[in-house]
Scaffold this motif. Structure first.
Motif, PDB file in Angstrom:
ATOM      1  N   MET A 235       0.810  -1.215   0.000  1.00 11.92           N
ATOM      2  CA  MET A 235       0.000   0.000   0.000  1.00 11.92           C
ATOM      3  C   MET A 235       0.850   1.273   0.000  1.00 11.92           C
ATOM      4  N   ASP A 236       0.529   2.161  -0.930  1.00  9.85           N
ATOM      5  CA  ASP A 236       1.133   3.500  -0.994  1.00  9.85           C
ATOM      6  C   ASP A 236       2.653   3.464  -1.153  1.00  9.85           C
ATOM      7  N   LEU A 237       3.202   2.374  -1.692  1.00 12.17           N
ATOM      8  CA  LEU A 237       4.648   2.278  -1.861  1.00 12.17           C
ATOM      9  C   LEU A 237       5.039   2.650  -3.289  1.00 12.17           C
ATOM     10  N   SER A 238       6.045   3.489  -3.402  1.00 12.10           N
ATOM     11  CA  SER A 238       6.568   3.864  -4.712  1.00 12.10           C
ATOM     12  C   SER A 238       7.481   2.746  -5.238  1.00 12.10           C
ATOM     13  N   HIS A 239       7.952   2.937  -6.470  1.00 11.70           N
ATOM     14  CA  HIS A 239       8.883   1.968  -7.058  1.00 11.70           C
ATOM     15  C   HIS A 239      10.110   1.782  -6.161  1.00 11.70           C
ATOM     16  N   ASP A 240      10.704   2.884  -5.708  1.00 16.52           N
ATOM     17  CA  ASP A 240      11.902   2.794  -4.868  1.00 16.52           C
ATOM     18  C   ASP A 240      11.592   2.160  -3.515  1.00 16.52           C
ATOM     19  N   ASP A 241      10.399   2.501  -2.955  1.00 15.68           N
ATOM     20  CA  ASP A 241      10.009   1.889  -1.682  1.00 15.68           C
ATOM     21  C   ASP A 241       9.890   0.376  -1.820  1.00 15.68           C
ATOM     22  N   LEU A 242       9.257  -0.067  -2.910  1.00 23.41           N
ATOM     23  CA  LEU A 242       9.081  -1.498  -3.139  1.00 23.41           C
ATOM     24  C   LEU A 242      10.429  -2.195  -3.311  1.00 23.41           C
ATOM     25  N   LEU A 243      11.313  -1.547  -4.061  1.00 18.72           N
ATOM     26  CA  LEU A 243      12.630  -2.124  -4.298  1.00 18.72           C
ATOM     27  C   LEU A 243      13.387  -2.295  -2.986  1.00 18.72           C
TER      28      LEU A 243
END
Length: 504
Positions: free
Chosen positions: A134-142
């Motif tokens: 939830m609410d995670l950007s590409h960099d957050d997910l990485l």
């Protein structure tokens, strides 16, 4: 909220929900609201309801009411529209919970706490999938997935039947791609999806245990992943041992033990997971691994009715194996200790040894009290016996005696433990009453009378002691009558017995 033992956890709510789902618990999570609303009025508490690990919602939720005739999802006839609506509802719930993550909460266990008009079951797995990304950007997910060099692998190319309805064709294709370990970087580069969407898909599958890899849990920090072939080899060995020598637990005790490990193991060190001290020898480590690995082995899933949750057992088995491989290797153990900030003197002095024994005893005592509260008396006795051996204390002996008292075959041991507690200063009336109760159950009424009398001397008028003495007197009266007989007492009885028979 009526509950004798609310379970308050020091982990994020999402981890509490995951533990409830993995161990199929029933009850409710009660989330503290703000003390007052905008106008100063008291705010009601928020609640999440679970039955056998699956989410249920109150009927006031309009979408839940509309979906009710079609639940549970999982049949081949489910329409894509139905699955989409369920996923949308779980996304809404996830957003609500995301906003409550900083709130205090407690879990209260028991089917009796669930209102009769709930709607469900809704798939908790779908909630966990939405919540994880939830609410995670590409960099957050990485970052969450551990970076491009981190390898991932599917637990199985075919998901469990219970989870299959939650997966799209693209999810299934990704699982098939991960039959063999693939690093995150190449996985994203080669995917047909948008890179961010691939990361989201992977995060969702990882959240429900269909994919392994990514960031390590606290119990594994400072160590290295368990090689797949080593994990399989040890799992096979433990499986053969279980076939020849099954775990000596009934299913309810076994499930409860797994439930607590699932809830707590993520925050445990290897030493805490095994219940051993930081100076444990090789044989202690081996015995501890054997005990934990046999308990959590994935082969138990069917017998404990945990079908579809095998991944939770695999996770516990992998953590136990990681702990074993780390602590059993001197160089890896040294690095792990450094990671934890442990500095072990190879020749500890008496003061250091005593300190370690005391810390270990506290750990055993806390775990034993938890087992006692959960009515897992066999485990409680084992842990509390280790506590009194490591650091004899009155309160440890009291808890041990209370655990032993629950089994009629352990009453003599319970009496001895109560006496040891008294010798160590636990001289309250309640302890003497407990000792009297144990002697009474063993039929040792004179001993019981003495203990209840001792309680009265310490607390005159104590109602439990007075009731105990009354019971003892009531039990002793028939015995006195049988001995003395009627009319003339013992002497009369003997004279009649010895009297010469009259001639006919």
């Amino acid at each position: 909220m009526n509950s004798d033992h609310p379970l308050k956890r020091q982990v994020p709510i999402i981890e509490a929900v995951r533990g409830i789902y993995q161990s199929r618990r029933s009850g409710l999570i009660e989330i503290e609201a703000e003390a007052t609303g905008p106008g100063g009025e008291a705010q009601p508490k928020r609640r999440l309801f679970f039955a056998d690990g699956e989410l249920h919602l109150p009927q006031v939720n309009a979408l839940a009411r509309r979906l009710a005739p079609h639940l549970p999802i999982g049949s081949t006839g489910d329409s894509e529209e139905l699955r989409s609506e369920v996923a949308s509802l779980m996304e809404r719930v996830a957003h609500l919970l995301h906003g409550w993550e900083a709130s205090e909460y407690a879990f209260f266990e028991g089917n009796h706490l669930l209102p009769p008009d709930l709607v469900g079951p809704f798939p908790t797995a779908a909630l966990l999938m939405e919540w994880a990304v939830m609410d995670l950007s590409h960099d957050d997910l990485l970052e969450q997935l551990g970076g491009g060099g981190n390898p991932f692998r599917a637990v199985s190319a075919s998901p469990p039947e219970a989870l299959a309805p939650l997966l799209s064709p693209d999810d299934l294709a990704l699982l098939k791609r991960l039959t063999k370990p693939v690093e995150l970087g190449p996985l994203v580069t080669e995917a047909a999806d948008d890179a961010t969407e691939t990361l989201r898909r992977l995060g969702r599958l990882k959240a429900i245990g269909l994919v392994r890899g990514g960031t390590r849990s606290p119990v594994s920090q400072g160590t290295q992943p368990v090689p797949v072939d080593v994990l399989k080899s040890l799992a096979d060995r433990v499986g053969r041992d279980l076939a020849a020598r099954p775990v000596d637990l009934d299913s309810s005790e076994h499930r409860a033990r797994l439930r607590d490990l699932l809830a707590d193991s993520g925050g445990m060190t290897h030493y805490e997971l095994f219940g051993i001290g930081q100076e444990a020898k090789d044989e202690d480590i081996h015995d501890a691994y054997d005990r934990v690995a046999r308990l959590v082995h994935p082969s138990h899933a069917e017998g404990l009715h945990l079908e579809g949750r095998e991944e939770a057992l695999w996770l516990l088995f992998e953590r136990a194996t990681d702990a074993y491989l780390t602590l059993n290797d001197p160089s890896r153990r040294s690095r792990y200790n450094t990671h934890l900030g442990i500095s072990l003197d190879p020749s500890p002095n008496r003061h250091q040894r005593e300190g370690e024994s005391q810390r270990l005893a506290v750990s055993y005592f806390r775990q034993g009290k938890s087992m006692l509260a959960n009515e897992e008396y066999h485990f409680a006795v084992e842990l509390l016996q280790q506590a009194v051996q490591a650091d004899p204390k009155g309160e440890y002996y009291l808890a041990l005696a209370e655990s032993q008292e629950q089994n009629p075959n352990w009453l003599r041991r319970a009496a001895e433990s109560y006496r040891r507690a008294i010798e160590m200063g636990s001289d309250e009336a309640a302890v003497w009453n407990a000792l009297g109760r144990v002697h009474e159950r063993m039929g040792q009424f004179e001993q019981a009378r003495l203990q209840f009398g001792a309680a009265l001397r310490r607390t005159p008028g104590d109602p439990e002691a007075e009731a105990g003495l009354a019971r003892i007197e009531a039990l002793r009266a028939p015995a006195k009558a049988a001995v003395t007989g009627g009319g003339g007492g013992v002497k009369s009885f003997l004279s009649r017995l010895l009297r010469k028979p009259q001639s006919q």
